[in-house]
Design a protein around this motif. Structure first.
Motif, short mmCIF file in Angstrom:
data_model
loop_
_atom_site.label_atom_id
_atom_site.label_comp_id
_atom_site.label_asym_id
_atom_site.label_seq_id
_atom_site.Cartn_x
_atom_site.Cartn_y
_atom_site.Cartn_z
N HIS A 17 44.89 5.62 -20.73
CA HIS A 17 45.08 4.80 -21.36
C HIS A 17 45.58 3.50 -20.80
O HIS A 17 46.16 3.62 -19.57
N GLY A 18 45.55 2.33 -21.39
CA GLY A 18 46.06 0.97 -20.76
C GLY A 18 47.86 0.97 -20.70
O GLY A 18 48.15 2.05 -21.32
N ARG A 41 53.95 6.17 -31.09
CA ARG A 41 53.36 5.18 -32.09
C ARG A 41 52.95 3.96 -31.47
O ARG A 41 52.54 3.00 -32.05
N ALA A 42 53.37 3.37 -30.38
CA ALA A 42 52.96 2.15 -29.59
C ALA A 42 51.82 2.10 -28.94
O ALA A 42 50.87 3.10 -28.82
N GLY A 43 51.28 0.86 -29.12
CA GLY A 43 49.85 0.57 -28.73
C GLY A 43 49.77 0.21 -27.27
O GLY A 43 50.68 0.37 -26.41
N ILE A 44 48.88 -0.43 -26.79
CA ILE A 44 48.56 -1.01 -25.37
C ILE A 44 48.70 -2.60 -25.40
O ILE A 44 48.26 -3.44 -26.35
N ILE A 45 48.74 -3.08 -24.13
CA ILE A 45 48.74 -4.47 -23.97
C ILE A 45 47.20 -4.61 -23.36
O ILE A 45 46.90 -4.34 -22.64
N THR A 46 46.62 -5.54 -24.11
CA THR A 46 45.14 -5.80 -24.04
C THR A 46 45.02 -6.48 -22.49
O THR A 46 45.62 -7.25 -22.02
N ILE A 76 31.96 4.03 -16.75
CA ILE A 76 31.45 5.11 -17.56
C ILE A 76 30.10 4.79 -18.04
O ILE A 76 29.54 3.74 -17.92
N LYS A 77 29.32 5.90 -18.71
CA LYS A 77 27.93 5.91 -19.01
C LYS A 77 28.01 5.41 -20.52
O LYS A 77 28.85 5.79 -21.52
N PRO A 78 27.11 4.49 -20.95
CA PRO A 78 27.02 3.79 -22.23
C PRO A 78 26.39 4.76 -23.04
O PRO A 78 26.52 4.49 -24.33
N ASP A 79 25.72 5.74 -22.68
CA ASP A 79 25.39 6.64 -23.69
C ASP A 79 25.73 8.11 -23.84
O ASP A 79 25.23 8.90 -24.20
N ALA A 80 27.14 7.95 -23.54
CA ALA A 80 27.99 9.43 -23.29
C ALA A 80 28.57 9.75 -24.59
O ALA A 80 28.45 8.83 -25.77
N LYS A 81 29.09 10.75 -25.00
CA LYS A 81 29.90 11.40 -26.05
C LYS A 81 31.22 10.76 -25.77
O LYS A 81 31.75 11.35 -24.67
N TYR A 82 31.67 10.34 -26.67
CA TYR A 82 33.29 9.57 -26.48
C TYR A 82 34.23 10.29 -27.30
O TYR A 82 34.12 10.56 -28.61
N PHE A 83 35.40 10.82 -26.59
CA PHE A 83 36.39 11.37 -27.19
C PHE A 83 37.73 10.64 -26.94
O PHE A 83 37.73 9.77 -25.87
N SER A 84 38.77 10.79 -27.87
CA SER A 84 40.08 10.13 -27.23
C SER A 84 40.88 11.11 -28.09
O SER A 84 40.81 11.64 -29.02
N SER A 85 42.28 10.80 -27.60
CA SER A 85 43.59 11.51 -28.23
C SER A 85 43.70 10.57 -29.58
O SER A 85 43.20 9.52 -29.51
N ASP A 86 44.47 11.34 -30.45
CA ASP A 86 44.96 10.46 -31.81
C ASP A 86 46.09 9.74 -31.55
O ASP A 86 46.32 9.01 -32.39
N PHE A 87 46.83 9.74 -30.47
CA PHE A 87 47.76 8.77 -30.25
C PHE A 87 47.18 7.39 -30.14
O PHE A 87 46.32 7.20 -29.51
N PRO A 88 48.01 6.15 -30.56
CA PRO A 88 47.49 5.03 -30.67
C PRO A 88 46.97 4.29 -29.52
O PRO A 88 46.10 3.69 -29.26
N ARG A 89 47.94 4.90 -28.24
CA ARG A 89 47.44 4.15 -26.95
C ARG A 89 46.35 4.49 -26.44
O ARG A 89 45.56 3.86 -25.83
N GLN A 112 43.47 2.98 -28.94
CA GLN A 112 43.33 1.50 -28.70
C GLN A 112 42.42 1.18 -27.35
O GLN A 112 41.78 0.33 -27.08
N THR A 113 42.70 2.11 -26.50
CA THR A 113 42.05 2.05 -25.09
C THR A 113 40.62 2.09 -25.22
O THR A 113 39.78 1.36 -24.65
N ALA A 114 40.03 3.11 -25.94
CA ALA A 114 38.69 3.50 -26.23
C ALA A 114 38.04 2.26 -26.76
O ALA A 114 36.84 1.89 -26.57
N ILE A 115 38.75 1.71 -27.83
CA ILE A 115 38.29 0.45 -28.60
C ILE A 115 38.12 -0.73 -27.71
O ILE A 115 37.09 -1.36 -27.79
N GLU A 116 39.19 -0.89 -26.87
CA GLU A 116 39.14 -2.04 -25.74
C GLU A 116 37.97 -1.91 -24.89
O GLU A 116 37.47 -2.92 -24.42
N VAL A 117 37.62 -0.61 -24.34
CA VAL A 117 36.52 -0.34 -23.37
C VAL A 117 35.11 -0.43 -24.00
O VAL A 117 34.17 -0.90 -23.54
N LEU A 118 35.10 0.09 -25.26
CA LEU A 118 33.67 0.35 -25.73
C LEU A 118 33.33 -0.78 -26.84
O LEU A 118 34.33 -1.23 -27.62
N THR A 119 32.00 -1.06 -26.85
CA THR A 119 31.46 -2.18 -27.49
C THR A 119 30.70 -1.54 -28.61
O THR A 119 30.32 -1.91 -29.68
#
Length: 221
Positions: free
Chosen positions: A47-48, A72-77, A89-102, A105-112
């Motif tokens: 994460h960021g 509970r904290a997020g990340i700095i953009t 990373i590959k654009p057609d991959a299967k995406y997982f993330s931890s359920d912690f906000p940091r 939020q990193t996954a959301i920042e990276v992926l469109t």
């Protein structure tokens, strides 16, 4: 009539030759394709940088309170870092993330685009809070927690209990990697332990000494 017959025979021979060559080419292509090994890939993204202040002196109660805020904290953009990761990373991959906000939020920042599956299985390693009668900073408390986590057997949070969850997480990633590339947005210690577990299962990668923010560990098999 004889000339016409010869021309017809020649045309038929050319056609048959063309069909034979085509069949040989297709058969060769099929064999080459079947011989090509499918390379599986798993990307472990840390994460960021966290949007939280970790400075200051505290006792064990202050450290426990800070850990609750930390989870509970997020990340700095950071557009530059998130763009760099998106190019790795590959654009057609299967995406997982931890359920912690940091991590989420990193996954959301990276992926469109793409769906992100959050799973608590990929959370950061849970370290014990040791009731030492001292006042020190966050980094010393964290170092002490990691040391006790590593050597302890009786504590609820220890290396061997964490290893079970790491093994389960690695199995889940390997199972998904048989279908498509996998990207996990996770945490420093967890990602490092996952990489080590995957290496024990035959995956190849370089594990950095310091798994910094936004770092990507690429595993192949």
């Amino acid at each position: 009539m004889i000339v016409k017959s010869n021309i017809s025979t020649l045309s038929l021979d050319v056609k048959n030759t063309y069909i034979t060559i085509t069949k040989i080419y297709l058969k060769k292509s099929i064999i080459e394709a079947s011989n090509q090994k499918f390379i599986m890939k798993i990307y472990l993204v840390r994460h960021g940088e966290m949007d939280i202040k970790l400075k200051g002196w505290m006792n064990v109660l202050g450290y426990a309170k800070l850990l609750r805020k930390y989870n509970r904290a997020g990340i700095i953009t950071n557009k530059k870092s998130s763009t760099k990761v998106s190019h790795i990373i590959k654009p057609d991959a299967k995406y997982f993330s931890s359920d912690f906000p940091r991590a989420a939020q990193t996954a959301i920042e990276v992926l469109t685009t793409g769906n992100i599956t959050q799973d608590k299985l990929f959370r950061e390693i849970d370290l014990p809070i040791i009731k030492f009668p001292i006042i020190t900073n966050y980094y010393i408390w964290r170092t002490l927690s990691r040391f006790i986590w590593l050597i302890s057997i009786r504590n609820k949070q220890n290396f061997w209990k964490s290893r079970k969850r790491v093994s389960m997480a690695a199995l889940k990633l390997m199972d998904e990697a048989e279908k498509h590339d996998v990207v996990l947005f996770g945490h420093g210690m967890m990602n490092t332990l996952l990489a080590l577990e995957l290496k024990l299962n035959g995956w190849k990668c370089h594990i950095p000494i310091l798994n910094n923010y936004w770092n990507v560990i690429i595993l192949k098999q």
